[in-house]
Design a protein around this motif. Sequence first.
Motif, mmCIF file in Angstrom:
data_model
loop_
_atom_site.group_PDB
_atom_site.id
_atom_site.type_symbol
_atom_site.label_atom_id
_atom_site.label_comp_id
_atom_site.label_asym_id
_atom_site.label_seq_id
_atom_site.Cartn_x
_atom_site.Cartn_y
_atom_site.Cartn_z
ATOM 1 N N CYS A 24 -9.751 -14.295 97.593
ATOM 2 C CA CYS A 24 -10.796 -15.222 98.071
ATOM 3 C C CYS A 24 -11.755 -14.490 99.010
ATOM 4 C CB CYS A 24 -10.171 -16.417 98.804
ATOM 5 S SG CYS A 24 -9.389 -17.606 97.714
ATOM 6 N N ASP A 25 -11.187 -13.629 99.875
ATOM 7 C CA ASP A 25 -12.032 -12.848 100.794
ATOM 8 C C ASP A 25 -13.077 -12.053 100.020
ATOM 9 O OD1 ASP A 25 -11.296 -13.403 103.408
ATOM 10 O OD2 ASP A 25 -9.571 -12.039 103.364
ATOM 11 N N VAL A 71 -9.607 -20.219 100.558
ATOM 12 C CA VAL A 71 -8.191 -20.295 100.160
ATOM 13 C C VAL A 71 -7.549 -21.630 100.533
ATOM 14 C CG1 VAL A 71 -7.198 -19.232 102.236
ATOM 15 C CG2 VAL A 71 -6.042 -18.964 100.044
ATOM 16 N N HIS A 72 -8.042 -22.277 101.580
ATOM 17 C CA HIS A 72 -7.415 -23.550 101.959
ATOM 18 C C HIS A 72 -7.673 -24.615 100.906
ATOM 19 C CE1 HIS A 72 -5.993 -22.978 106.212
ATOM 20 N NE2 HIS A 72 -6.331 -21.792 105.776
ATOM 21 N N SER A 73 -8.892 -24.615 100.386
ATOM 22 C CA SER A 73 -9.179 -25.574 99.320
ATOM 23 C C SER A 73 -8.430 -25.183 98.048
ATOM 24 C CB SER A 73 -10.687 -25.643 99.064
ATOM 25 O OG SER A 73 -11.328 -26.113 100.229
ATOM 26 N N VAL A 74 -8.288 -23.885 97.815
ATOM 27 C CA VAL A 74 -7.505 -23.439 96.653
ATOM 28 C C VAL A 74 -6.069 -23.925 96.798
ATOM 29 C CG1 VAL A 74 -6.590 -21.422 95.429
ATOM 30 C CG2 VAL A 74 -8.960 -21.414 96.224
ATOM 31 N N ALA A 75 -5.493 -23.738 98.015
ATOM 32 C CA ALA A 75 -4.101 -24.159 98.245
ATOM 33 C C ALA A 75 -3.966 -25.673 98.085
ATOM 34 C CB ALA A 75 -3.642 -23.730 99.639
ATOM 35 N N LYS A 76 -4.971 -26.403 98.552
ATOM 36 C CA LYS A 76 -4.918 -27.857 98.411
ATOM 37 C C LYS A 76 -4.963 -28.228 96.931
ATOM 38 C CE LYS A 76 -6.485 -30.868 101.492
ATOM 39 N NZ LYS A 76 -7.448 -31.335 102.455
ATOM 40 N N GLY A 77 -5.857 -27.574 96.201
ATOM 41 C CA GLY A 77 -5.968 -27.839 94.772
ATOM 42 C C GLY A 77 -4.682 -27.510 94.024
ATOM 43 N N LEU A 78 -3.995 -26.465 94.465
ATOM 44 C CA LEU A 78 -2.697 -26.120 93.854
ATOM 45 C C LEU A 78 -1.651 -27.155 94.233
ATOM 46 C CD1 LEU A 78 -2.407 -22.284 94.659
ATOM 47 C CD2 LEU A 78 -2.728 -23.298 92.410
ATOM 48 N N PHE A 122 4.410 -24.143 101.930
ATOM 49 C CA PHE A 122 4.498 -22.670 101.872
ATOM 50 C C PHE A 122 3.363 -22.061 101.052
ATOM 51 C CE2 PHE A 122 8.240 -23.282 104.132
ATOM 52 C CZ PHE A 122 8.601 -22.066 104.684
ATOM 53 N N LEU A 123 2.184 -22.672 101.196
ATOM 54 C CA LEU A 123 0.984 -22.096 100.584
ATOM 55 C C LEU A 123 -0.050 -21.873 101.678
ATOM 56 C CD1 LEU A 123 0.663 -24.103 97.226
ATOM 57 C CD2 LEU A 123 1.390 -21.728 97.538
ATOM 58 N N HIS A 124 0.415 -21.446 102.853
ATOM 59 C CA HIS A 124 -0.507 -21.180 103.957
ATOM 60 C C HIS A 124 -0.609 -19.669 104.143
ATOM 61 C CE1 HIS A 124 -2.785 -22.617 107.442
ATOM 62 N NE2 HIS A 124 -2.476 -21.424 107.910
ATOM 63 N N PRO A 125 -1.808 -19.115 103.981
ATOM 64 C CA PRO A 125 -1.928 -17.661 104.085
ATOM 65 C C PRO A 125 -1.868 -17.185 105.528
ATOM 66 C CG PRO A 125 -4.074 -18.642 103.731
ATOM 67 C CD PRO A 125 -3.095 -19.780 103.698
ATOM 68 N N GLY A 126 -1.586 -15.916 105.712
ATOM 69 C CA GLY A 126 -1.497 -15.374 107.067
ATOM 70 C C GLY A 126 -1.298 -13.876 107.056
ATOM 71 N N ARG A 184 -10.878 -17.158 104.082
ATOM 72 C CA ARG A 184 -11.891 -18.212 104.243
ATOM 73 C C ARG A 184 -13.234 -17.564 104.519
ATOM 74 N NH1 ARG A 184 -10.113 -22.812 108.281
ATOM 75 N NH2 ARG A 184 -9.957 -21.063 109.701
ATOM 76 N N GLN A 185 -14.268 -18.263 104.205
ATOM 77 C CA GLN A 185 -15.604 -17.742 104.470
ATOM 78 C C GLN A 185 -16.005 -18.131 105.890
ATOM 79 O OE1 GLN A 185 -16.495 -15.665 102.054
ATOM 80 N NE2 GLN A 185 -14.508 -16.383 101.343
ATOM 81 N N ALA A 186 -16.866 -17.306 106.520
ATOM 82 C CA ALA A 186 -17.250 -17.554 107.912
ATOM 83 C C ALA A 186 -17.845 -18.948 108.060
ATOM 84 C CB ALA A 186 -18.240 -16.503 108.386
ATOM 85 N N VAL A 187 -18.626 -19.359 107.089
ATOM 86 C CA VAL A 187 -19.152 -20.726 107.153
ATOM 87 C C VAL A 187 -18.600 -21.423 105.917
ATOM 88 C CG1 VAL A 187 -21.193 -22.157 107.412
ATOM 89 C CG2 VAL A 187 -21.202 -19.811 108.255
ATOM 90 N N ALA A 188 -17.403 -21.993 106.093
ATOM 91 C CA ALA A 188 -16.688 -22.533 104.945
ATOM 92 C C ALA A 188 -17.112 -23.964 104.671
ATOM 93 C CB ALA A 188 -15.189 -22.507 105.217
ATOM 94 N N VAL A 189 -17.119 -24.307 103.405
ATOM 95 C CA VAL A 189 -17.291 -25.710 103.038
ATOM 96 C C VAL A 189 -15.889 -26.219 102.731
ATOM 97 C CG1 VAL A 189 -18.350 -27.310 101.410
ATOM 98 C CG2 VAL A 189 -19.540 -25.203 102.061
ATOM 99 N N ALA A 190 -15.382 -27.097 103.606
ATOM 100 C CA ALA A 190 -14.007 -27.553 103.432
ATOM 101 C C ALA A 190 -13.901 -28.422 102.184
ATOM 102 C CB ALA A 190 -13.572 -28.349 104.653
ATOM 103 N N GLY A 191 -12.774 -28.310 101.496
ATOM 104 C CA GLY A 191 -12.541 -29.144 100.319
ATOM 105 C C GLY A 191 -12.396 -30.595 100.734
ATOM 106 N N THR A 192 -13.076 -31.490 100.047
ATOM 107 C CA THR A 192 -12.922 -32.910 100.395
ATOM 108 C C THR A 192 -12.423 -33.668 99.184
ATOM 109 O OG1 THR A 192 -15.292 -33.048 99.978
ATOM 110 C CG2 THR A 192 -14.601 -33.162 102.273
#
Length: 447
Positions: free
Chosen positions: A229-230, A236-243, A253-257, A437-445
């Motif tokens: 994603c980088d 990645v947060h929206s990707v994880a939510k979509g998954l 356990f789909l939280h990156p770090g 995540r992107q510096a100016v992310a559009v959060a998944g809604t």
Amino acid sequence: MDIAIVGTGYVGLVSGACFADFGHAVVCVDSSEARVETLRAGKVPYYEPGLAELVERNAAAGRLEFTSDLGSAVQRATVIFLAVGTPEGNGGQADLSQVEAAVRALCAHLDDRHRVLVTKSTVPVGTGTRLQELIRAHAPSFTDIDVVSNPEFLREGSAINDFMRPDRVVIGTSSGRAASIMREIYRPLYLFETPVLMTDVPTAEMIKTAANAFLAVRISFINEIANLCDRAGADVHSVAKGLGLDKRIGSKFLHPGPGYGGSCFPKDTRALAALGTSLGAPQRIVETAITVNERQKALTFEKVEARLGPVAGRTIAVLGLAFKPNTSDVREAPALHLCRQLAAAGAVVRASDPVAIEEARTALGAGAGAVEFVADASDAARAADALVIMTEWNEYRSLDLPLLRQVMRGNLLVDARNVLEPHAVVAAGFEYVSTGRQAVAVAGTLV
Ligand code: NAD
């Protein structure tokens, strides 16, 4: 039920206090006199929310005692739980020396009364059989003992709740007598309709190892997706939510770090890989998850250097030293790995953590000299060129960003745990670097 717990670490002490709270009479044994003295004085040797109160309440009620005298504890007990350490041995396999030493020692105190010996420590499949052989070799011939596997799934930081409200209890035994004693011990959990899975001993041992390996694989998977994603400009947060909304996948356990750490996943994945190799059934997926994790642990340092150039002489603030929030455990913490890398490269490291500073100092050993430990985030940030968040403590979610920016020399903020809102960080004048995540992310809604 009279219970003895051998080993009063994270698992033994929580298990002992919770069993006592269920109403059982519990004696916790530890070979460390110092630890027993600490516990007898009413102190808990590490940070775990709610544990000190639970220990105090049950000790005061006379249901929870501490001793270094294994013999007296074993003589009184009907059920003996082994909760000693199973660290990594040479070559990656589990080092069972603490387990075997405890079993050899307790054999000398057995008589002809029936007892149940339970492994709660995480052990490789086949350990139950090995312990039966040890007992045959070291215990008196009239000994009447059943070996049971009852692996523990608690997580540090929420250990009491996990123990009192587990997703499941796994009991491995081929003895009907032992099975009914184990059911009796866990009877209070029937109120919550906790599933109790009865298996044979090797299967119970395998369930624990496979569960930890699977969780580690999920973390390494989402970390690789985050790295992609980088590069690709996705969030990645929206990707994880979509998954996670896919019920076949689930959201946990789909939280990156910055890579997984702690006292379990690193050693347990390596032990499974070593066992697979030795039994001729290689665990390629787990082996790859381990490699990916090592790479992920190195990545945070590279992200700092990619922006700052060589860090020699630069000041880097590190927020969070524990391997995860709500614990003082720093075993294999990614933050310590980062501190070592930064110090080796000549950076001035200023690190903070709400509870784990002393543990970090001890774990870093001689290397601790290169790290300045400070009380909080603003102390760490003073004149720093970069600020790196390595543990997702709640207090780091609500940092005073404008203040931190003001006291810092540079403007780089590396949020390895993705705890901050990118737009708020950018608005405070920082260059924001995260994990996927992107510096100016559009959060998944969800609409
Ligand atoms: P730990 O290192 O915190 O504690 C082990 C304790 O055992 C120490 O206090 C040590 O002094 C004591 N000990 C060692 N040998 C002894 C002996 N012969 N007699 C009496 N005491 C002895 O370990 P931990 O984190 O509690 O883990 C224990 C086991 O549980 C490990 O196998 C681990 O993999 C497993 N486990 C840990 C967690 C966790 O979150 N920490 C979760 C699930 C399972």
